[in-house]
Design a protein around this motif. Structure first.
Motif, short mmCIF file in Angstrom:
data_model
loop_
_atom_site.label_atom_id
_atom_site.label_comp_id
_atom_site.label_asym_id
_atom_site.label_seq_id
_atom_site.Cartn_x
_atom_site.Cartn_y
_atom_site.Cartn_z
N UNK A 1 -3.58 9.66 -4.53
CA UNK A 1 -2.95 8.77 -3.56
C UNK A 1 -2.56 7.50 -4.32
N UNK A 2 -1.70 6.71 -3.70
CA UNK A 2 -0.98 5.69 -4.45
C UNK A 2 -1.89 4.67 -5.14
N UNK A 3 -3.05 4.36 -4.54
CA UNK A 3 -3.94 3.35 -5.15
C UNK A 3 -4.46 3.78 -6.52
N UNK A 4 -4.44 5.10 -6.78
CA UNK A 4 -5.09 5.60 -8.00
C UNK A 4 -4.13 6.21 -9.02
N UNK B 1 2.65 -1.38 -4.38
CA UNK B 1 1.73 -0.24 -4.42
C UNK B 1 0.34 -0.71 -4.85
N UNK B 2 -0.44 -1.16 -3.90
CA UNK B 2 -1.79 -1.72 -4.17
C UNK B 2 -2.60 -0.72 -5.00
N UNK B 3 -3.26 -1.22 -6.05
CA UNK B 3 -4.02 -0.30 -6.90
C UNK B 3 -5.52 -0.61 -6.86
N UNK C 1 0.79 -1.23 0.00
CA UNK C 1 0.00 0.00 0.00
C UNK C 1 0.82 1.28 0.00
N UNK C 2 2.14 1.18 0.01
CA UNK C 2 2.98 2.37 -0.05
C UNK C 2 4.14 2.08 -1.01
N UNK C 3 4.83 3.14 -1.44
CA UNK C 3 5.98 2.92 -2.32
C UNK C 3 7.25 3.30 -1.59
N UNK C 4 8.35 2.79 -2.08
CA UNK C 4 9.64 3.01 -1.42
C UNK C 4 9.97 4.50 -1.36
N UNK C 5 10.47 4.96 -0.22
CA UNK C 5 10.92 6.35 -0.15
C UNK C 5 12.43 6.38 0.07
N UNK C 6 12.96 7.59 0.27
CA UNK C 6 14.42 7.76 0.30
C UNK C 6 15.03 7.33 1.64
#
Ligand code: SF4
Length: 369
Positions: free
Chosen positions: A163-166, A98-100, A82-87
């Motif tokens: 937001x990441x799902x969309x 990244x669940x869509x 549900x989230x993407x990698x950050x720094x």
């Protein structure tokens, strides 16, 4: 809800587990999807040789990686959903998913809102005719954004974010909005953001002066409030789950700003502060916390550094200090401050209360770069 409504990309995860012959895997799932976690565990365990541990503590972002704890348990791979990698460095093999969600909301109801917002952006644009002279006061009124900053625009483009799902829907919606006559851009942010058009509750770094207004594809208030506090720009909202079109009203933002100003006033006489440091890797701002402590010292006030993994009223309310300054997730002070019995403010708000910064120059959102 069931596994059908979102795409959890479990096939890819199972393939990776099998390819690595992983025997112990951890699953970290955001709060909204936890209800489906056991169903996911059943599926992974039935399709591979791995046993799955659910990291069941609350998780609100990729800032929160449980890797050290999972490493101690002998986990070989963490699947973070549900989230993407950050720094930030995760320190062990991690599979970000990244669940869509495939919503297809109608755009008809959003157009009148976008047209209204484009008009507001046009008024704030800098392309004044050379023949027109305006006073400082007029200029200030013309260029003022929704959080009281004097910030002229160089364009009236529509910033399309979500937001990441969309996020996978953005290109399709960009095309439709362009066909309807809007000049659309999908902003690309800094290192904390993985995808074009992505926004986080703590980071809106894709914003620039060519963007005059925004459309957010998503649900809930979490991202929209931060987006307006950070950019000061009009924001339309389209919810892919319900199809509802709406806007973040300036009245609502004004109410939030009044509440923030009330808290700044309330800490004016405070002598002792608890300074919260988030222990989650992507929230940990030790240097900022120490800077706040030194600032308080210079003003003959006391600051105590308190490091926490989760922040909640039951964990801090009892300390004998007058107020708290939050350097953990920026949204804790904005969204949850009414849950605390003592004022909970951001670093910028502390600086205003100490006279180091001026409220009249506009609100500064507490962003993590
Ligand atoms: S710091 Fe807060 S807003 Fe930022 S990603 Fe983490 S939980 Fe989300």
């Amino acid at each position: 809800m069931d596994l059908e409504s979102h795409d959890f990309k479990l096939d890819e995860l199972v393939d990776r587990i099998k390819a690595n012959d992983n025997r112990l895997v951890a699953l970290q799932v955001p709060e909204g999807l936890k209800i489906q976690a056991l169903e996911m565990i059943d599926r992974i365990e039935s399709e591979s040789e791995a046993k799955v541990i659910l990291a069941a503590d609350p998780c609100y972002g990729a800032c929160d990686l449980v890797h050290d704890k999972m490493k101690m348990m002998g986990v070989e791979l963490v699947a973070h959903m549900g989230h993407s990698q950050m720094n930030i460095e995760s320190g062990m093999p991690t599979h970000f998913i990244p669940v869509t969600y495939d919503g297809d909301p109608e755009l008809a109801d959003i157009y009148p809102i976008l047209e209204k917002h484009r008009n507001i952006a046009n008024v704030r644009r800098t392309n004044l005719s050379k023949d027109v002279e305006i006073s400082e006061e007029e200029a200030r009124a013309k260029f003022l954004d929704a959080v009281g900053r004097d910030s002229p625009l160089s364009g009236n483009r529509l910033g399309l974010v979500g937001s990441i799902q969309h996020l996978h829907l953005l290109e399709k919606f960009k095309k439709r909005l362009e066909e309807a006559g809007f000049d659309v851009t999908i902003p690309v942010g800094g290192d904390r953001l993985t995808f074009p058009g992505q926004v986080l509750g703590c980071n809106y770094s894709g914003d620039d002066a060519t963007i005059g207004h925004y459309l957010f594809l998503g649900s809930g208030d979490f991202h929209p409030i931060g987006l307006v506090l950070h950019t000061g720009k009009p924001l339309a909202l389209l919810d892919p789950y319900t199809g509802e079109a709406s806007e973040m009203s300036f009245e609502r933002i004004e109410r939030i700003l009044r509440q923030r100003f009330g808290l700044i006033m309330a800490v004016g006489e405070s002598d002792s502060f608890g300074i919260l440091i988030g222990e989650k890797p992507g929230q940990m701002r030790r240097n900022l916390a120490i800077r706040m402590k030194k600032l308080l010292q210079r003003h003959n006030k006391k600051g105590y550094l308190l490091a926490l993994d989760h922040v909640g009223p039951e964990l801090i309310d009892f300390y004998p200090v007058d107020a708290f300054v939050n350097t953990a997730c920026p949204r804790i002070a904005i969204d949850d401050s009414t849950r605390y019995s003592k004022p909970l403010i951001t670093p910028f708000e502390l600086e205003v209360s100490l006279g180091e910064k001026k409220w009249e120059n506009g609100y500064q959102f507490d962003e993590i770069p």
